[in-house]
Design an enzyme around this catalytic site. Structure first.
Site, short mmCIF file in Angstrom:
data_model
loop_
_atom_site.label_atom_id
_atom_site.label_comp_id
_atom_site.label_asym_id
_atom_site.label_seq_id
_atom_site.Cartn_x
_atom_site.Cartn_y
_atom_site.Cartn_z
N TYR A 188 -26.90 23.59 -76.11
CA TYR A 188 -27.83 24.87 -77.29
C TYR A 188 -27.90 26.19 -77.52
O TYR A 188 -26.50 26.75 -77.01
CB TYR A 188 -29.67 25.47 -76.04
CG TYR A 188 -30.15 24.45 -75.47
CD1 TYR A 188 -30.22 22.76 -76.21
CD2 TYR A 188 -30.92 24.03 -74.99
CE1 TYR A 188 -30.78 21.88 -75.69
CE2 TYR A 188 -32.23 23.57 -74.73
CZ TYR A 188 -31.87 22.20 -74.94
OH TYR A 188 -32.88 20.71 -74.39
N LYS A 189 -27.92 26.48 -79.15
CA LYS A 189 -27.65 27.63 -79.35
C LYS A 189 -28.79 28.80 -79.14
O LYS A 189 -30.27 28.86 -80.35
CB LYS A 189 -27.35 27.53 -81.22
CG LYS A 189 -27.14 29.21 -81.34
CD LYS A 189 -26.72 28.61 -83.42
CE LYS A 189 -25.98 29.63 -83.89
NZ LYS A 189 -26.86 30.99 -83.55
N TYR A 190 -28.75 29.42 -77.78
CA TYR A 190 -29.47 30.63 -77.48
C TYR A 190 -30.34 31.71 -78.68
O TYR A 190 -29.08 32.50 -79.16
CB TYR A 190 -29.36 30.94 -76.36
CG TYR A 190 -29.31 30.12 -75.24
CD1 TYR A 190 -30.72 29.64 -74.89
CD2 TYR A 190 -28.46 29.00 -75.13
CE1 TYR A 190 -30.52 28.60 -73.92
CE2 TYR A 190 -28.04 28.03 -74.24
CZ TYR A 190 -29.00 27.50 -73.42
OH TYR A 190 -29.81 26.97 -72.75
#
Length: 668
Positions: free
Chosen positions: A286-288
DNA sequence: ATATGATGCCC
DNA sequence: CTTTTGG
DNA sequence: CCAAAAGGGGCATCATAT
């Protein structure tokens, strides 16, 4: 630049070389020292007009024509009447100029503007010719515009040091018993620098290579060292002492000094991702949507946090250090559990500090700090994170709570892990740290092998976006941690990069701003609005300055110049004073604009007041896609659609909790 | 004291 | 942050 | 393919204007 550096190495002092490198790279100190000039166009214009006795309005006028403050200053200087009897001033030296820059940076407090302008004026009247004027101003502005910046400076420096060896360099054969004691990690050198293994060192010493290849190898050494210790002071000190082949021994990655973070390349489709991976094993994370945080612990127990651009943010996130320590302790607890269960089987020996019963004593973590709602237990948008004070007395009691999402480990117990595979780094990360509810988590990930199947990936991307993330990061399992822009080995995949995905808008150009630099002579940016059907007005939702080809810039300027409003703003344009463009246009065109997000805005006026009293909606990361020849301005995206798109965002949907009114305690 | 503008730094 | 361009 | 240079929204902070 190489020739120039060579002359300084040969004929100048170390201070000359240091000054030259800082001036050429247009910096005054290593980023992590957080030195700011505090000089902007406004102060520069003041300084120029005072130094050359022209008025500010004239100066601003020529900025439009020349498109560059440096050129403006140069022309003021050369127009200035030179007095026949005035002696030419003493030449400005490199040391003097960088010294003045640093002096400026040191000034703060009341009347600081005046003192800064005074120093600039002294420089300006001390120049030998108007070219110096140009570059002093550009340097202060932070835009040298010479087609050369950090990485080129490093290469030039490497070439210069290769061809002209400084007289101070010691070529001793018995190597590292004199200067190598300063490193904090008393134990062994990390595998990093077993000189014989390092491919860079190997190439540097390979006499069968061409001159070009040898120079390239030397440049790689300098780049590597600088990315591990991004300080010209440290780099030059080392380079003046030891030969380049030994530079990495003298100057290397260590906790306490930030390493340039590994970056990711944008990709336009899942197909592109798979093509680039080319069958390799990979993982998606996931790219937060938060702030990059490199978290350091030195053996003396000091914890520091650094931003993506290497500035120290320890004071902004005081609790982050505690969270990470808790995670390290949690890992110990887990280890003890395991130990109990499976009695000691000692093939666990991976030489990484193993089971000690104590948390790790030094490390560097790569993480994203994300705003977090502790009560509801979910992530919160970036816009809220950004309201955090720059210094928080106590993080745990701050209005905006955060959670650490960890995804990499670059250093552990005295050893650099930069040269280890991601697989290994992640194994160690998961071994020595453990999740702590609401405080520390590992980036959610999915491991896979390229097999032509895109469905799984698509689903994971969707899940990431639903989970308040921007998209995915894609990394191969085998790659080492390559600091800096040197290679964009990671891939990022965001919904709005995908054709036909993400939010698209049809907006009307209401005005434009004169371009600067390479956009001199055309408009550099435009102000765009949506249409509000109730009030029959155009409401600004963003400015736009990217996505244009050079050709677009020319043709759009030309076509809109046919529709300038000579009488100023149209009464049906709702635009804040601070956004006033240089030129207003009649509403005649519609442009398709892509954006990543919508945010509540105090400057833009989209759907003004419908979301929150006195505020509108603006676009995040807007870029030009194309002209919509088929649409009339009255058919532009209307403000109700903008409002709807705002509500449709996953980050907003997640928040509401059944409350029709928007949560007002969130700060945005 | 308070409002506004300039600057730097996140994305 | 995104995007285009020239080498 | 990469470095450089255009440009975006929006926040906190600090200096200055009111």
């Amino acid at each position: 630049m190489t020739k120039f550096f060579r002359r300084i190495i040969k004929f100048g002092t170390p201070a000359d070389l240091n000054s030259a490198v800082y001036l050429a790279s247009n910096t005054v100190a290593p980023a992590y020292e957080c030195v700011e000039l505090g000089i902007g166009d406004t102060l520069l214009i003041k300084a120029i007009s005072e130094a050359y006795g022209s008025n500010k309005a004239t100066v601003k006028d020529s900025v439009q024509k020349l498109g560059d403050l440096g050129l403006v200053a140069r022309s003021c200087k050369s127009k200035q009447r030179t007095l026949g009897f005035a002696a030419k001033p003493k030449p400005l030296t490199l040391v003097r100029v960088i010294g003045a820059f640093r002096e400026i940076a040191a000034i703060s407090g009341s009347s600081s503007g005046k003192w800064k302008v005074d120093i600039i004026k002294k420089l300006l009247v001390g120049v030998q010719d108007s070219t110096e004027t140009k570059f002093i101003i550009r340097g202060l502005q932070g835009k040298l515009r010479i087609g050369l910046a950090q990485s080129t400076v490093l290469v030039a420096l490497a070439h210069a040091l290769t061809m002209t060896i400084p007289s101070t360099v010691q070529v001793d054969d018995d190597g590292n018993d004199d200067n190598n004691d300063e490193e904090e990690e008393e134990e062994k050198d990390d595998g990093d620098d077993n000189s014989n293994e390092d491919p860079i060192v190997k190439a540097m010493m390979d006499e069968s290579l061409t001159v070009e290849k040898t120079l390239e190898a030397h440049a790689n050494m300098i780049r590597k060292v600088y990315s591990e210790v991004p300080s010209y002071d440290a780099l030059l000190d080392a380079a003046l002492k030891v030969p380049l082949v030994k530079l990495n021994e003298a100057c290397q990655f260590q906790p306490g000094i930030p390493v340039e973070p590994m970056l990711a390349k944008p990709t336009k489709s899942i197909q592109e991702v798979l093509k680039r991976l080319n069958g390799q094993e990979f993982t998606c994370e996931y790219k937060y949507d938060g702030e990059r945080a490199q978290i350091h612990k030195t053996p003396d127990g000091t914890l520091k946090v650094f931003s993506r651009n290497l500035l120290e943010t320890s004071n902004k996130y005081p609790e982050v250090s505690n969270y990470v320590q808790e995670a390290a302790e949690a890992a110990i607890a887990n280890q003890k559990e395991e130990k109990k269960e499976k009695k000691d089987d000692d093939d666990d020996d991976d030489g990484d500090g193993e089971f000690t019963g104590r948390p790790v004593d030094s490390y560097v973590l790569d993480t994203e700090v994300v705003a977090f709602d502790r009560v509801k237990g979910h992530l919160v948008p970036f816009q809220i994170l950004s309201t955090r004070k720059k210094t928080q007395e106590s993080g745990e009691s701050a209005t905006v709570q955060v959670i650490v999402q960890a995804f990499d480990l670059m250093y552990l117990n005295g050893k650099s892990l930069l040269c280890k595979s991601f697989k290994e780094r992640r194994r160690l990360l998961h071994k020595h740290f453990a999740p702590v509810e609401g405080k520390f988590q590992f980036a959610k990930s999915l491991d896979a092998v390229e097999d032509g199947d895109t469905i799984e990936l698509e689903n994971f991307l969707d899940a990431a976006v639903k989970g308040q993330c921007e998209g995915l990061m894609v990394k191969t399992i085998v790659d080492i941690y390559e600091p800096s822009r040197r290679s964009l080995n990671w891939l990022k995949l965001k919904k709005d990069y995908l054709d036909g995905c993400g939010d698209s808008f049809d907006l009307v150009p209401l005005g434009a701003y004169f371009g600067r630099g390479k956009r001199t002579g055309v408009y550099g940016a435009y102000l765009l609005g949506c249409y509000d059907e109730e009030t029959e007005e155009f409401q600004s939702v963003c400015k736009i300055g990217t996505g244009f080809s050079d050709e677009d810039l020319k043709s759009l300027s030309a076509s809109l110049n046919e529709h300038k409003l000579e009488g100023g703003k149209s009464s049906s344009y709702n635009v804040a004073k601070s956004l006033e463009p240089d030129v207003w246009f009649d509403s005649v065109q519609v442009w398709e604009i892509k954006a990543a997000d919508l945010s509540k805005s105090s400057t833009h006026r989209g759907a003004l007041g419908k979301l929150e009293e006195g505020r509108g909606i603006g676009l995040r990361f807007p870029r030009f896609e194309r002209i919509r020849e088929d649409k009339k301005p009255s058919q532009a995206t209307n403000s109700d659609q903008v409002l709807e798109m705002y509500y449709n965002q996953d980050s907003v949907k997640g928040q509401g909790g059944g409350d029709d009114y928007d949560d007002d305690d969130d700060g945005i």
